[in-house]
Write a protein that holds these residues in place. Structure first.
Motif, PDB file in Angstrom:
ATOM      1  N   ILE A  16       0.807  -1.213   0.000  1.00  0.00           N
ATOM      2  CA  ILE A  16       0.000   0.000   0.000  1.00  0.00           C
ATOM      3  C   ILE A  16       0.845   1.271   0.000  1.00  0.00           C
ATOM      4  CG2 ILE A  16      -1.634   1.357   1.363  1.00  0.00           C
ATOM      5  CD1 ILE A  16      -2.913  -1.223   2.223  1.00  0.00           C
ATOM      6  N   VAL A  17       1.899   1.320   0.830  1.00  0.00           N
ATOM      7  CA  VAL A  17       2.729   2.531   0.901  1.00  0.00           C
ATOM      8  C   VAL A  17       3.400   2.825  -0.440  1.00  0.00           C
ATOM      9  CG1 VAL A  17       4.732   3.585   1.994  1.00  0.00           C
ATOM     10  CG2 VAL A  17       3.050   2.376   3.392  1.00  0.00           C
ATOM     11  N   PRO A  18       4.085   1.849  -1.061  1.00  0.00           N
ATOM     12  CA  PRO A  18       4.654   2.118  -2.385  1.00  0.00           C
ATOM     13  C   PRO A  18       3.580   2.456  -3.422  1.00  0.00           C
ATOM     14  CG  PRO A  18       5.644   0.163  -1.432  1.00  0.00           C
ATOM     15  CD  PRO A  18       4.475   0.508  -0.565  1.00  0.00           C
ATOM     16  N   LEU A  19       2.402   1.819  -3.296  1.00  0.00           N
ATOM     17  CA  LEU A  19       1.319   2.087  -4.241  1.00  0.00           C
ATOM     18  C   LEU A  19       0.896   3.552  -4.174  1.00  0.00           C
ATOM     19  CD1 LEU A  19      -1.717  -0.088  -5.108  1.00  0.00           C
ATOM     20  CD2 LEU A  19      -2.105   2.282  -4.435  1.00  0.00           C
ATOM     21  N   PHE A  20       0.723   4.081  -2.966  1.00  0.00           N
ATOM     22  CA  PHE A  20       0.295   5.467  -2.832  1.00  0.00           C
ATOM     23  C   PHE A  20       1.402   6.437  -3.255  1.00  0.00           C
ATOM     24  CE2 PHE A  20      -3.371   4.042  -0.357  1.00  0.00           C
ATOM     25  CZ  PHE A  20      -4.338   4.925  -0.854  1.00  0.00           C
ATOM     26  N   ILE A  21       2.639   6.056  -3.011  1.00  0.00           N
ATOM     27  CA  ILE A  21       3.745   6.896  -3.495  1.00  0.00           C
ATOM     28  C   ILE A  21       3.711   6.953  -5.019  1.00  0.00           C
ATOM     29  CG2 ILE A  21       6.249   7.086  -3.700  1.00  0.00           C
ATOM     30  CD1 ILE A  21       6.443   5.841  -0.901  1.00  0.00           C
ATOM     31  N   GLY A  22       3.487   5.795  -5.637  1.00  0.00           N
ATOM     32  CA  GLY A  22       3.385   5.735  -7.094  1.00  0.00           C
ATOM     33  C   GLY A  22       2.192   6.526  -7.611  1.00  0.00           C
ATOM     34  N   ALA A  23       1.049   6.428  -6.907  1.00  0.00           N
ATOM     35  CA  ALA A  23      -0.153   7.150  -7.326  1.00  0.00           C
ATOM     36  C   ALA A  23       0.038   8.658  -7.214  1.00  0.00           C
ATOM     37  CB  ALA A  23      -1.341   6.708  -6.478  1.00  0.00           C
ATOM     38  N   ILE A  24       0.702   9.110  -6.155  1.00  0.00           N
ATOM     39  CA  ILE A  24       0.972  10.544  -5.976  1.00  0.00           C
ATOM     40  C   ILE A  24       1.873  11.060  -7.098  1.00  0.00           C
ATOM     41  CG2 ILE A  24       2.165  12.230  -4.522  1.00  0.00           C
ATOM     42  CD1 ILE A  24       1.187  10.574  -2.097  1.00  0.00           C
ATOM     43  N   ILE A  25       2.913  10.281  -7.403  1.00  0.00           N
ATOM     44  CA  ILE A  25       3.821  10.670  -8.483  1.00  0.00           C
ATOM     45  C   ILE A  25       3.079  10.713  -9.815  1.00  0.00           C
ATOM     46  CG2 ILE A  25       5.817   9.929  -9.859  1.00  0.00           C
ATOM     47  CD1 ILE A  25       7.056   8.873  -7.273  1.00  0.00           C
ATOM     48  N   ASN A  26       2.260   9.683 -10.088  1.00  0.00           N
ATOM     49  CA  ASN A  26       1.529   9.618 -11.346  1.00  0.00           C
ATOM     50  C   ASN A  26       0.504  10.738 -11.468  1.00  0.00           C
ATOM     51  OD1 ASN A  26       0.791   8.160 -13.868  1.00  0.00           O
ATOM     52  ND2 ASN A  26      -1.166   7.877 -12.805  1.00  0.00           N
ATOM     53  N   THR A  27      -0.056  11.160 -10.334  1.00  0.00           N
ATOM     54  CA  THR A  27      -1.088  12.198 -10.345  1.00  0.00           C
ATOM     55  C   THR A  27      -0.509  13.589 -10.503  1.00  0.00           C
ATOM     56  OG1 THR A  27      -2.488  10.846  -8.895  1.00  0.00           O
ATOM     57  CG2 THR A  27      -3.035  13.185  -9.075  1.00  0.00           C
ATOM     58  N   PHE A  28       0.572  13.873  -9.784  1.00  0.00           N
ATOM     59  CA  PHE A  28       1.091  15.239  -9.736  1.00  0.00           C
ATOM     60  C   PHE A  28       2.433  15.444 -10.446  1.00  0.00           C
ATOM     61  CE2 PHE A  28      -1.489  14.542  -5.875  1.00  0.00           C
ATOM     62  CZ  PHE A  28      -2.487  15.498  -6.109  1.00  0.00           C
ATOM     63  N   PHE A  29       3.247  14.402 -10.523  1.00  0.00           N
ATOM     64  CA  PHE A  29       4.577  14.542 -11.134  1.00  0.00           C
ATOM     65  C   PHE A  29       4.873  13.366 -12.072  1.00  0.00           C
ATOM     66  CE2 PHE A  29       4.582  15.730  -6.594  1.00  0.00           C
ATOM     67  CZ  PHE A  29       4.648  17.124  -6.718  1.00  0.00           C
ATOM     68  N   PRO A  30       4.008  13.098 -13.045  1.00  0.00           N
ATOM     69  CA  PRO A  30       4.165  11.894 -13.888  1.00  0.00           C
ATOM     70  C   PRO A  30       5.464  11.841 -14.677  1.00  0.00           C
ATOM     71  CG  PRO A  30       2.580  13.425 -14.842  1.00  0.00           C
ATOM     72  CD  PRO A  30       2.869  13.918 -13.460  1.00  0.00           C
ATOM     73  N   GLN A  31       6.026  12.993 -15.010  1.00  0.00           N
ATOM     74  CA  GLN A  31       7.226  13.002 -15.839  1.00  0.00           C
ATOM     75  C   GLN A  31       8.479  12.554 -15.090  1.00  0.00           C
ATOM     76  OE1 GLN A  31       6.936  13.305 -19.033  1.00  0.00           O
ATOM     77  NE2 GLN A  31       4.753  13.638 -18.676  1.00  0.00           N
ATOM     78  N   ILE A  32       8.384  12.463 -13.758  1.00  0.00           N
ATOM     79  CA  ILE A  32       9.535  12.011 -12.970  1.00  0.00           C
ATOM     80  C   ILE A  32       9.913  10.580 -13.341  1.00  0.00           C
ATOM     81  CG2 ILE A  32      10.301  11.367 -10.639  1.00  0.00           C
ATOM     82  CD1 ILE A  32       8.787  13.736  -9.563  1.00  0.00           C
ATOM     83  N   ILE A  33       8.898   9.763 -13.566  1.00  0.00           N
ATOM     84  CA  ILE A  33       9.120   8.356 -13.903  1.00  0.00           C
ATOM     85  C   ILE A  33       9.266   8.156 -15.404  1.00  0.00           C
ATOM     86  CG2 ILE A  33       8.048   6.060 -13.883  1.00  0.00           C
ATOM     87  CD1 ILE A  33       9.178   6.813 -11.225  1.00  0.00           C
ATOM     88  N   LYS A  34       8.506   8.919 -16.166  1.00  0.00           N
ATOM     89  CA  LYS A  34       8.440   8.682 -17.611  1.00  0.00           C
ATOM     90  C   LYS A  34       9.606   9.330 -18.353  1.00  0.00           C
ATOM     91  CE  LYS A  34       3.428   8.330 -17.314  1.00  0.00           C
ATOM     92  NZ  LYS A  34       2.110   8.907 -17.705  1.00  0.00           N
TER      93      LYS A  34
END
Length: 324
Positions: A16-34
């Protein structure tokens, strides 16, 4: 800093913790991963590979002796989940002209039919046993939109993705074969499979946009709560009736992330659903997020009650033995 210790204190925290970290990044800072390469592979791009590796490890724990138990448990949970989802959706379609409190039969079926496999595996691995986790072999049949299509429109409108279903099962089967051929492989994979949980949790989070909860409104949240409580209770009963503890049944109450794509797939197969597919998609997305929070909490509650019963039984047996 004892980060791992704190995370593990949270129900299903490793996922759950990594999932929410991933969701926050995808929602607000998607380009960090992509940005491509190995970094992007840590996100949604790498999710299929990570879950495949985990399913292989799960498969190594399946013994020939335990397979009948896994199949029995898996089919009972699957039929209970799909059965109650179909009954509710068809009742709404018949009695309420397909709309109850803003929820359509399409949204209800999409959310309730499809078990969150990653969440189920993570929860049963930490709170259940190998039979609980292995029962996902059967429940993987729910993956994708085809069961929803069958219930809503019949086999004539559904393009049933048999290869998609088989692709989920093959890693488990391969793991089972090698695990039965070599007990050292089984021991190695069993010992290290939890290492993968935070990684596929983070990758799954990168497929979720938290703004969907706001967009879907209270109806999406209601759908998530109803999915967890209704399917969780029904599946828990089915699990216990077939000799289980109820943990696997409750763990199956979550909505899979890929269920978000189901309304659109159904609308493509039957254009009469095109008008309601967009809001249904948002409602299912909200249900995914809500169930990620509630399913671990409900599973933990059942787990603690089960452990308490086991301790009371052992104490009673000890007192009887002492008296004799």
């Amino acid at each position: 800093m004892k980060i791992l210790e704190r995370v593990q204190k949270i129900p299903g925290g490793l996922m759950i913790v990594p999932l929410f970290i991933g969701a926050i990044i995808n929602t607000f800072f998607p380009q960090i991963i992509k940005i491509g390469g190995f970094t992007e592979s840590l996100g949604a791009v790498g999710f299929p590979t990570l879950i495949a590796a985990y399913l292989f490890c799960v498969g190594t724990k399946m013994t020939l002796k335990g397979t009948p138990v896994m199949l029995k448990k898996g089919f009972s949970i699957m039929f209970a989940k799909v059965g109650i989802a179909s009954a509710i959706a068809l009742a709404i379609a018949t009695l309420f002209n397909g709309d109850l409190w803003g929820l359509s039969a399409l949204a209800i079926l999409a959310a309730m039919n499809d078990t969150n496999g990653g969440l189920f595996i993570a929860l049963t691995s930490s709170m259940g046993d190998e039979n609980d986790t292995g029962s996902y072999v059967v429940q993987s049949i729910e993956t994708g939109p085809f069961l929803t299509m069958l219930v809503l429109a019949g086999a004539g409108l559904a393009n049933i993705p048999f290869l998609a279903m088989i692709s989920v099962i093959i890693p488990i089967i391969l793991g089972a074969i090698l695990g039965n051929l070599d007990k050292d492989i089984r021991a190695f994979c069993s010992k290290h499979q939890d290492v993968l949980v935070p990684f596929f949790g983070f990758a799954l989070g990168n497929t979720i946009n938290l703004k969907s909860v706001v967009s879907a409104g209270w109806s999406g949240i209601l759908l998530g709560v109803a999915t967890v409580l209704i399917t969780g209770i029904v599946c828990m009963i089915a699990d216990r009736l077939t000799g289980g503890t109820g943990i696997a049944g409750v763990a199956a109450s979550g909505t899979a992330g890929n269920a978000v794509a189901t309304p659109k797939a159904v609308a493509l197969a039957d254009p009469t659903f095109a008008a309601i597919a967009p809001i249904a998609t948002l409602q299912v997305a909200a249900a995914v997020i809500v169930s990620v929070i509630l399913t671990p909490l409900l599973t933990t509650l059942v787990y603690k009650r089960q452990k308490k019963k086991e301790q009371e039984l052992k104490l009673a047996e000890s007192e009887i033995a002492t008296a004799d």
